[in-house]
Design an enzyme around this catalytic site. Structure first.
Site, PDB file in Angstrom:
ATOM      1  N   HIS A 121      -7.507   7.368   7.433  1.00  0.00           N
ATOM      2  CA  HIS A 121      -6.380   6.459   7.201  1.00  0.00           C
ATOM      3  C   HIS A 121      -6.656   5.591   5.971  1.00  0.00           C
ATOM      4  CE1 HIS A 121      -4.019   2.636   8.675  1.00  0.00           C
ATOM      5  NE2 HIS A 121      -3.348   3.299   7.762  1.00  0.00           N
TER       6      HIS A 121
ATOM      7  N   HIS B 129       4.236   4.998  13.287  1.00  0.00           N
ATOM      8  CA  HIS B 129       3.067   5.263  12.433  1.00  0.00           C
ATOM      9  C   HIS B 129       1.752   4.854  13.076  1.00  0.00           C
ATOM     10  CE1 HIS B 129       2.600   1.032  11.663  1.00  0.00           C
ATOM     11  NE2 HIS B 129       1.815   1.195  10.629  1.00  0.00           N
TER      12      HIS B 129
ATOM     13  N   ASP C 202       0.849  -1.192   0.000  1.00  0.00           N
ATOM     14  CA  ASP C 202       0.000   0.000   0.000  1.00  0.00           C
ATOM     15  C   ASP C 202       0.884   1.241   0.000  1.00  0.00           C
ATOM     16  OD1 ASP C 202      -2.095   1.683  -0.017  1.00  0.00           O
ATOM     17  OD2 ASP C 202      -3.056   0.898   1.781  1.00  0.00           O
TER      18      ASP C 202
ATOM     19  N   LEU D  49     -12.170   5.912   8.864  1.00  0.00           N
ATOM     20  CA  LEU D  49     -12.431   7.340   9.021  1.00  0.00           C
ATOM     21  C   LEU D  49     -13.038   7.483  10.411  1.00  0.00           C
ATOM     22  CD1 LEU D  49     -13.979   9.813   6.509  1.00  0.00           C
ATOM     23  CD2 LEU D  49     -14.772   9.770   8.860  1.00  0.00           C
ATOM     24  N   GLU D  50     -12.463   8.343  11.222  1.00  0.00           N
ATOM     25  CA  GLU D  50     -12.980   8.517  12.583  1.00  0.00           C
ATOM     26  C   GLU D  50     -13.304   9.968  12.876  1.00  0.00           C
ATOM     27  OE1 GLU D  50     -10.710   4.842  14.934  1.00  0.00           O
ATOM     28  OE2 GLU D  50     -10.341   6.885  15.585  1.00  0.00           O
TER      29      GLU D  50
ATOM     30  N   HIS E 149      -7.987   0.300   7.516  1.00  0.00           N
ATOM     31  CA  HIS E 149      -8.304   1.654   7.074  1.00  0.00           C
ATOM     32  C   HIS E 149      -9.587   2.151   7.750  1.00  0.00           C
ATOM     33  CE1 HIS E 149      -5.832   1.080   3.147  1.00  0.00           C
ATOM     34  NE2 HIS E 149      -5.096   1.154   4.232  1.00  0.00           N
TER      35      HIS E 149
ATOM     36  N   MET F  87      -9.609   1.796  17.484  1.00  0.00           N
ATOM     37  CA  MET F  87     -10.904   2.479  17.474  1.00  0.00           C
ATOM     38  C   MET F  87     -11.572   2.568  18.851  1.00  0.00           C
ATOM     39  SD  MET F  87     -13.208  -0.315  15.527  1.00  0.00           S
ATOM     40  CE  MET F  87     -13.263  -2.010  16.081  1.00  0.00           C
TER      41      MET F  87
END
Lengths: 487, 140
Positions: free
Chosen positions: A240, A410, A100, A210-211, A208, A387
């Protein structure tokens, strides 16, 4: 595998461990691992440290094969690995970047407080889940032609700006301005382009996300201020994702090229996945051109997702994303990449190819590649956690520049395999468990949430603490999630 | 007891499969079924469309990577989920096969995580009890 890593590693200080060159015949430099003694126990459980030793075999490697505290077992390179090679006689390895290419993170700030957003949270997360394609087979809302994909690979996030999917200031707050120089789309295969074409502007799956997050602690008020972060309760958005099938195919294509190249240039490798070629060779240059092109695709991908995020906020809250909600980009950073950079070692300046495989660039205050607004603070480093807990924003330091080629961690790093996590959490409704703590989750498959649960990851606070104490990154703020979208 | 066609291989960051078979043809088919079963419940995937695959590589391991990558290409570029694999010919360097499946429908299919790529780490195709064994790790 070694009997006990603690017997092999030499303690330098509380945060640094040396893996001696003598550990394995063929290592050109020693390994350097950033970790606390406690974390070392977990790190030593799989093949990650063996992989640190294997990376030290690569020609032209300078100083150390390094590992950040979020290191875990990868394929070839460890995830959380940093290795720099001399441009004159060193190699570039697609495995040192990963499949990736330019997987990375970005954070948007807002003027909203948790209190203001709470009543709209479910509706907002549902809207984001509808508007931002995620999971297997999620195709993007932008229908790019083959010619446009080539443009995206050269212009990166600037392509999105030209098409009206970005604000002019967005591109000023990204690593390399959201468009790396030296991209060569002609070196990216048709198959890679075809895989990426339907996926521009999609999140993907796996880790991956979205938060929607809320600031819970500010460690450095002055630096937070430069990022538009006022204090606890403020809402941010954390994204992410990476280069999708285009990057995955590009890495796959070049691993094949590099396997032959390694034989041609007589490079001895302890693992096929470390296949590489001299940076100066045709194979090396072709890969760098293709990798850079895929990286630019990823910058554009994250920009498109940010655009639809702003639109979803506008739609649900009925307020202007820019003038009212102040949804400015804090920063966008890559954590799977190889870059040609100038660095100093023992007072001598040199040009290096820095591989960051699951590691983030962390340039210090005053560095010419850091945007004007962060010249005093240092480059923002966006560190996602899991999360259920928290994520961090840090900044790069001078110490990182001299010791780790301006690199840091990271993320949290996994401790449990997907299946182990699923087994351990059998019968636990993760979405329900998170809901009880005020975190609303949407995912393509709720059953899969166990694989991404907190138990599967290290505590990112420990990772960040090690780097803060070691002087590699400064803590600025910590956020906790309230809304999560998983592919 | 007969060997299962494939088993899941655990790895901290990712996941893989170990496939078993009596012939190379069957081995490649089982490996593909293993990879797609990580991504979806294959029972619900109809065999409505067919893709013909004819590839060459320098050895068995490289052939396995190419074969699985080719299937990922159809997944990304055409949103094809495959649930049946008929391998007509598999030698050390060439594979001809037909893959059957249908376009992804998130309302009907039970989807798991996506496989990003086929790695070469721990990659192995080897003889086993008069048949074959393949081990492959995926980037998730």
């Amino acid at each position: 595998m070694a009997a006990s890593w603690k017997e092999i590693l030499q303690k330098i200080d509380d945060w640094r461990w040396l893996l001696p060159k003598e550990y394995k015949a063929g290592m050109r430099v020693p390994g350097l691992i950033f970790a606390s003694e406690e974390m070392l126990g977990v790190i030593g459980q799989d093949q990650a440290l063996e992989q640190v030793a294997n990376v030290a075999f690569l020609p032209g490697i300078v100083n150390y094969s390094m590992a950040m505290p979020d290191i875990h077992w990868g394929y070839g390179f460890p995830i959380g690995g940093v290795a720099a090679m001399r441009v004159e006689d060193g190699v570039v390895s697609p495995g040192g970047v990963g499949f990736d290419i330019n997987c990375g993170t970005r954070v948007l700030r807002t003027n909203l407080t948790e209190e203001e957003l709470r009543p709209h949270l479910k509706e907002l997360v549902n809207q984001l889940f509808r508007d931002i394609p995620s999971g297997i087979g999620g195709h993007g809302l932008v229908k790019a032609s083959m010619k446009e994909i080539d443009e995206v690979m050269v212009e990166g996030a600037r392509w999105a700006l030209a098409q009206g999917y970005a604000w002019p200031e967005d591109v000023e707050s990204m690593e390399s301005g959201g468009a790396l120089k030296g991209a060569n789309p002609d070196k990216v295969s048709q198959r890679a382009k075809q895989r990426g074409m339907p996926q521009l502007g999609t999140l993907g799956s796996g880790n991956h996300f979205l938060e929607i997050q809320v600031i819970d602690t500010v460690f450095d008020r002055e630096k937070a201020d430069a990022m538009g972060i006022q204090g606890p309760g403020q809402v941010l958005v954390f994204i992410h994702t990476g280069s999708r099938g285009l990057g995955h195919q590009t890495c796959t294509d070049y691993l094949e090229v590099m396997e032959e190249a390694a034989q041609k240039y007589k490079i001895e490798l302890p693992d096929k996945q470390l296949a590489c070629a001299p940076i100066s060779s045709k194979e090396g240059q072709d890969y760098l051109g293709a990798m850079t092109a895929a990286a630019n695709f990823a910058f554009c991908n994250r920009q498109l997702i940010a655009h639809w995020t702003r639109q979803a906020f506008e739609r649900v809250l009925g307020r202007d994303a820019r003038d009212d909600l102040g949804m400015h980009l804090v920063y966008d950073v890559a954590h799977n990449i190889a870059k040609i950079e100038r660095h100093r070692l023992s007072g001598r300046e040199m040009t290096l190819c820095v591989h960051r495989k699951g590691a983030t660039r962390a340039f210090p205050p005053g560095h010419p590649d850091v945007p004007a607004r962060y010249q005093r603070t240092g480059q923002p480093v966006l560190v996602p956690g899991d999360m259920g807990r928290y994520s961090y924003i840090c900044t790069g330091t001078q110490q990182a520049m001299t010791e780790t080629w301006g690199s840091t961690c990271h993320g949290a790093g996994r401790v449990q395999s997907r299946h182990a996590a699923k087994r351990m959490l059998q019968g636990v409704d993760i979405a329900q468990r998170l809901a009880e703590r005020g975190i609303y989750v949407r995912a393509q498959n709720r059953g899969l949430l166990a694989e991404e649960a907190s138990e599967a990851y290290k505590d990112v606070a420990q990772v960040v603490d090690v780097l803060h104490e070691a002087g590699i990154a400064d803590r600025v703020t910590r956020m906790r999630p309230i809304g999560v979208i998983k592919g | 007891m007969p060997r299962p066609p494939f088993e899941v291989l655990e790895h901290t960051a990712d996941a893989g499969i170990v496939a078993h078979a009596r012939t190379l043809e069957e081995l490649f088919a089982n490996a593909a079924a293993g990879m797609f079963s990580l991504m979806a419940d294959l029972g619900g995937v109809r065999q409505a469309e067919q893709r013909d695959i004819d590839i060459e590589a320098r050895d068995r391991e490289a052939l396995l990577v190419r074969w699985l990558t080719e299937l990922l290409y159809y997944l990304d570029a055409e949103e094809m989920l495959f649930s049946r694999f008929d391998v007509d010919e598999a030698t050390d360097t060439r594979l001809r096969a037909r893959a059957y499946g249908e376009r992804i429908d998130p309302r009907r299919h039970r989807l798991h995580f996506g496989v990003k790529a086929v790695t070469r780490h721990m990659l192995e195709v080897a003889p086993e009890n008069g048949g074959y064994r393949a081990q492959v790790l995926f980037d998730i």
